[in-house]
Design an enzyme around this catalytic site. Structure first.
Site, PDB file in Angstrom:
ATOM      1  N   GLY A   1       0.819  -1.204   0.000  1.00  0.00           N
ATOM      2  CA  GLY A   1       0.000   0.000   0.000  1.00  0.00           C
ATOM      3  C   GLY A   1       0.850   1.250   0.000  1.00  0.00           C
ATOM      4  O   GLY A   1       1.953   1.288  -0.568  1.00  0.00           O
ATOM      5  N   SER A   2       0.357   2.234   0.712  1.00  0.00           N
ATOM      6  CA  SER A   2       0.935   3.577   0.576  1.00  0.00           C
ATOM      7  C   SER A   2       2.342   3.714   1.122  1.00  0.00           C
ATOM      8  O   SER A   2       3.006   4.714   0.818  1.00  0.00           O
ATOM      9  CB  SER A   2       0.030   4.593   1.278  1.00  0.00           C
ATOM     10  OG  SER A   2      -1.241   4.565   0.678  1.00  0.00           O
ATOM     11  N   VAL A   3       2.805   2.802   1.955  1.00  0.00           N
ATOM     12  CA  VAL A   3       4.195   2.944   2.401  1.00  0.00           C
ATOM     13  C   VAL A   3       5.133   2.874   1.197  1.00  0.00           C
ATOM     14  O   VAL A   3       6.264   3.344   1.260  1.00  0.00           O
ATOM     15  CB  VAL A   3       4.601   1.897   3.475  1.00  0.00           C
ATOM     16  CG1 VAL A   3       3.806   2.087   4.741  1.00  0.00           C
ATOM     17  CG2 VAL A   3       4.447   0.484   2.947  1.00  0.00           C
TER      18      VAL A   3
END
Lengths: 486, 469
Positions: free
Chosen positions: A221-223
């Site tokens: 995801g956004s990491v």
């Protein structure tokens, strides 16, 4: 008559020649086959019942061989805090082999390692019963206990806590866990029963290569936007002042699919965004546009430099999953989705932590290290791994820049619940949609931002957005506090 | 062949030096087995080591007095083997077990009896007077285990034990000596007759049927042992002993052909008729089949576990006290070879087997050297019996041939075996003494009852010129 006596002697010697042949066959030629025979308990008993070295955390054994008092099997492997350390120690069973460090450090623990050669020579002359070396881990028992307790029972999740400057792993916990004592038992029925029970529990995979913080490949995801950011800054086409497009939805030619922005934060308030804002609010479309602008190879290259799809060095000892790195053959929507850590991008919690640690450590990624010392049976240190650089992930300038933005994501953005009073915390959250309404909820970050001591990565699997938010950033705060207050 | 030195030398000092070496092996092994355990240098160790050393030195002293030309290698070899056996038995003793001390007790008794044989017999040729008494004694010894009241019953499928107060004894072990004496006495007296008469068929000259009496007797004894005592090993041993002795007596290969034919015939019938023989053979051929492995009685678990132990030992062994020979049933008796193989490795086991080879070779050497046919036959028979017994035991343990219940001479735990084999040592030493001593032309003192002696003068005519020596 004497001739007949000589002939009789020749006959007797001939019989003995057969004996010599038979002994040679049993002890040398056919020995390997006999040793491999499933009825042959010797190898197992010799290992299984021997005085293996201990695995030690903070001065206390987490795996040790205790005397049974029985003559047939003199030692029993026990795990005093079985479930807490199962993911690290693994088990040492009679019939199902060994996993984890029990397997990886087998030669050291049994005393057969080359590093113990001189000790073995000594044993030969003194006739001492061979005893294995012990393995002392970098794990901090309090942090490990805390990390383990922060994952609720029944929740699948992993927490990795490391020192970004040395690569030392301070805690590595995951749930569901199991009690290795039930597998290490001498009772073969109980042993196979508990293996069969464990195989039924989703999330427990006794194979370290596919489960736990080192083995389980999850959508990050956004990491993963940290990869895009580093790639953008490294390309020279972007800098701290760049203005990024931030549409609510990103359309693609020829298909109706549109990539939406993150719904949870304040992304919808602006049509363009700075890096700081995009990272603070974890907006999707700015990073998708960077990826489309730079192209697949630039992102893949940076991902590789952060260690995705790469080896982790030889001090981890545990089995781990490398993953495939950034996917190949992407169309535009695929590239856009991949850039925000969705679609087919997969990474282990340890890999995400290593990326974070590289940013914390001026762009230098250290070898993850689980082994503090190896000690011979007389407690002499026979090996003490030193911190080693694994690779350079990015420049100090870029890593400092990203650190600043990660600090603002905690101080002003959606990771604010990781904030620790009086300490600058750098962090990044992630929410990877699993397509069934649940998400993998991530937090990764480090503190203090100007002099990083600890790097924390948390992932909770299969949770709704609210639960995920509860279980990641606030827990990271507790770990930061625990480590920094030591 | 050229004549070498003709002045006989006693060589007792050589024996003493070798004896010190042999004691170092046995006592050193006994020290090694316990060095890292609680039983390191325990009272058992000091007790066993000192008594073994004293007994060996006393034996040596007796030889200096009574048989100073005896072969100097035999005693050290046997002491080394016996010491190794003691060490392994001591090593395998679980806490509270006393097999090691019991073995030592029997070693001392056996050595005392062997000393008595040397001291009182003085000359092996006297035994020739007891030819038929020996036959009677053999028959008695073999029947004893079947007699209700004396028999210890069926132990592990064989009826070869008798009960003597608190102890059990295996008379068959001693019977191999009395049978050897009988065969030697009978054949040395009648060999001419057996040799001269006969019918020639092809290249082989076959004996007259009436001369086959002793062979038939021996065959019946062997078959009887097999049927009634259910002891395949002893049966093979007795018959092998007889064949060799009759071959040496007559130099006729035809006897061997007949003997082997009888063995094969008897064995074939036995393996089809008697379940205990079938079980042995099945356990040998199909040792690794699960149902055979787990079968009780007669399963192959013992031999397979022994093989695992030896495989574990490999080339150099695990080291004394470091292996797991205790996993093998009867590790200190029937399977002691596997125990030694595991802890001493192929190299150590080869050394042990070579010691046996040297031992029986010295026995054959005594047979060549002695001048009387009786002595030649006796020495040759006893030596071959030891060799054959080793072959049957070690071959069984290594799965070369079916495993039988014979004991490993000097090594295995068990009093009767020790006693019998030490008596053999005493006899071989005596024979080697007469073989190596300066030629003694004084006739033997006449027997008290001349009728019992097969030869009234008691003097044996030399059978062959000594030039072959």
């Amino acid at each position: 008559m004497n001739q007949a006596i000589r002939h009789s002697w020749v006959a007797a010697v001939a019989l003995f020649a057969l004996i010599f042949g038979a002994i040679s066959y049993v002890q040398v030629v056919g020995a390997d086959e006999l040793k491999a025979n499933p009825w042959n308990q010797r190898a197992i008993l010799q290992n299984y019942c021997s005085d293996r070295g201990a695995i030690i955390v903070g001065g206390t054994p987490v795996a040790e061989s205790v005397e049974t008092g029985s003559e047939t099997c003199k030692f029993q492997r026990t795990y005093p805090q079985g479930e807490l350390y199962a993911g690290i120690t693994g088990y040492f069973s009679q019939n199902f082999g060994a996993t984890g460090l029990e397997r990886a450090m087998g030669e050291v623990l049994t005393g057969d390692s080359d590093q113990l050669f001189l000790d073995r020579v000594g044993q030969l002359f003194l006739g001492n019963q061979p005893k294995g070396a012990s393995v002392e881990l970098t794990i901090d028992p309090e942090i490990q206990q805390l990390a383990y307790s922060l994952i609720p029972d029944g929740q699948r999740g992993s927490i990795v806590v490391t020192n970004p400057k040395t690569g030392a792993i301070l805690a590595m916990a995951s749930k569901p866990s199991y009690d290795p004592n039930t597998v290490a038992t001498q009772d073969p029925t109980a042993e196979s029963n508990s293996i069969n029970e464990l195989l039924k529990v989703p999330g427990i995979n006794l194979n370290q290569n596919v489960s736990g913080p080192t083995g389980e490949l999850l959508a990050p995801g956004s990491v993963y936007k940290l990869v895009d950011t580093a790639a953008a800054l490294a390309s020279g086409k972007y800098n701290a002042d760049s203005v990024l497009p931030n549409p609510a939805e990103m359309p693609f030619d020829g298909i109706s699919y549109k990539l939406p922005n993150y719904a949870g934060g304040n992304c919808y308030t602006r049509d363009t965004a700075s890096f700081a804002f995009a990272l603070q609010q974890s907006c999707n479309t700015p990073f998708a546009s960077i990826a489309l602008d730079l192209g697949r190879d630039a992102i893949a290259n940076q991902a590789q430099k952060f260690g995705f799809g790469e080896d982790v060095g030889d001090q981890l000892k545990l089995g781990y999953a490398r993953g495939n790195g950034f996917p190949d053959d992407l169309d535009a929507p695929g590239l856009a989705q991949s850039a925000i850590g969705q679609k087919d991008v997969r990474a282990t919690p340890l890999q995400v932590n290593m990326m974070t640690s590289a940013i914390a450590n001026d762009g230098v990624q250290m070898r993850p290290n689980l082994i503090k010392t190896l000690r011979s049976p007389d407690l002499r240190v026979i090996n003490e791994p030193q911190p080693e650089q694994l690779r350079t992930s990015t420049t100090p300038e870029i890593s400092n820049q990203i650190t600043d933005w990660m600090v603002s994501a905690v101080s002003e953005g959606i990771a604010n619940r990781a904030a620790v009073p009086g300490v600058q915390v750098a962090g990044k959250t992630g929410t990877a949609e699993l397509g069934n309404g649940t998400n993998n909820s991530w937090f990764t970050g480090f503190a203090p931002a100007n002099n990083p001591q600890v790097s924390v990565t948390i992932v909770m699997e299969g949770v709704d957005i609210y639960t995920g938010a509860q279980l990641t950033s606030p827990n990271a705060k507790k770990i930061f506090e625990a480590v920094l207050n030591k | 062949m050229s004549q070498l030195s003709t002045t006989p030398k006693p060589r007792r000092n050589v024996e003493l030096a070798l004896l010190v070496l042999a004691l170092a092996v046995g006592i050193g092994a006994n020290m090694m087995v316990g060095v890292d355990k609680e039983k390191a240098f325990d009272s058992d160790f000091w007790f066993q080591s000192s008594l073994l050393a004293v007994a060996a030195l006393v034996f040596h002293a007796v030889l200096r007095f009574r048989a100073k030309y005896a072969d100097p290698v035999i005693l050290p070899l046997v002491v080394a083997l016996n010491g190794l056996g003691l060490a392994m038995i001591h090593r395998l003793d679980a806490p509270g077990d006393d097999t090691g001390n019991n073995q030592l007790r029997w070693t001392l008794i056996a050595m005392a009896v062997a000393i008595a044989v040397i001291w009182f017999l003085k000359d092996h040729r006297i035994l020739r007077r007891f030819t038929f008494i020996s036959l009677a004694a053999s028959a008695l010894l073999l029947i004893l285990p079947l007699v209700p009241g004396i028999s210890a019953g069926e132990i592990l499928g064989a009826r070869v034990w008798i009960r003597l107060g608190p102890m059990t004894f295996q008379p068959g072990e001693v019977a191999k000596i009395t049978l050897a004496i009988f065969f030697a006495g009978y054949l040395s007296s009648n060999r001419d007759l057996i040799l001269l008469a006969g019918r020639k068929i092809g290249p082989l000259q076959f004996p007259r049927f009436k001369d086959m009496g002793p062979m038939i007797t021996a065959w019946l004894v062997s078959i009887g042992v097999l049927i009634f005592q259910r002891d395949l090993g002893s049966s093979v041993l007795f018959f092998g002993l007889f064949i060799v002795m009759i071959y040496v007596a007559t130099s006729r290969i035809s006897w061997v052909v007949i003997g082997v034919a009888l063995i094969l015939g008897g064995g074939f019938v036995a393996s089809n008729v008697f379940s205990h023989v079938q079980l042995r053979i099945d356990g040998w051929l199909n040792a690794f089949t699960p149902e055979v492995y787990d079968r009780s009685p007669g399963g192959s678990g013992q031999i397979v576990q022994g093989l695992f132990g030896m495989a574990n030992g490999g080339l150099v062994g695990t080291g004394l006290g470091q292996g797991r020979p205790d996993l093998v049933p009867f590790a200190n008796s029937d399977m002691i070879i596997a125990s030694l193989g595991e802890e001493l490795g192929l190299i150590g086991l080869f050394a042990v087997v070579l010691m046996y080879l040297l031992f029986f070779t010295r026995g054959f050497r005594a047979a060549l050297g002695t001048r009387d046919a009786f002595g030649k036959l006796l020495a040759c028979g006893l030596s071959f019996a030891v060799a054959l017994q080793c072959f049957v035991v070690i071959g069984g343990v290594t799965r070369l041939i079916p495993l039988t219940g014979l004991t490993t001479p000097f090594l295995a735990a068990g009093g009767s075996s020790l006693l019998a084999n030490w008596i053999i040592v005493g006899l071989l030493l005596l024979i080697s003494h007469t073989a190596r001593a300066p030629v003694n032309t004084t006739p033997l003192p006449p027997a008290k009852d001349p009728a019992k002696a097969p030869n009234a003068t008691g003097i044996d005519t030399p059978t062959e010129a000594v030039k072959h020596l």
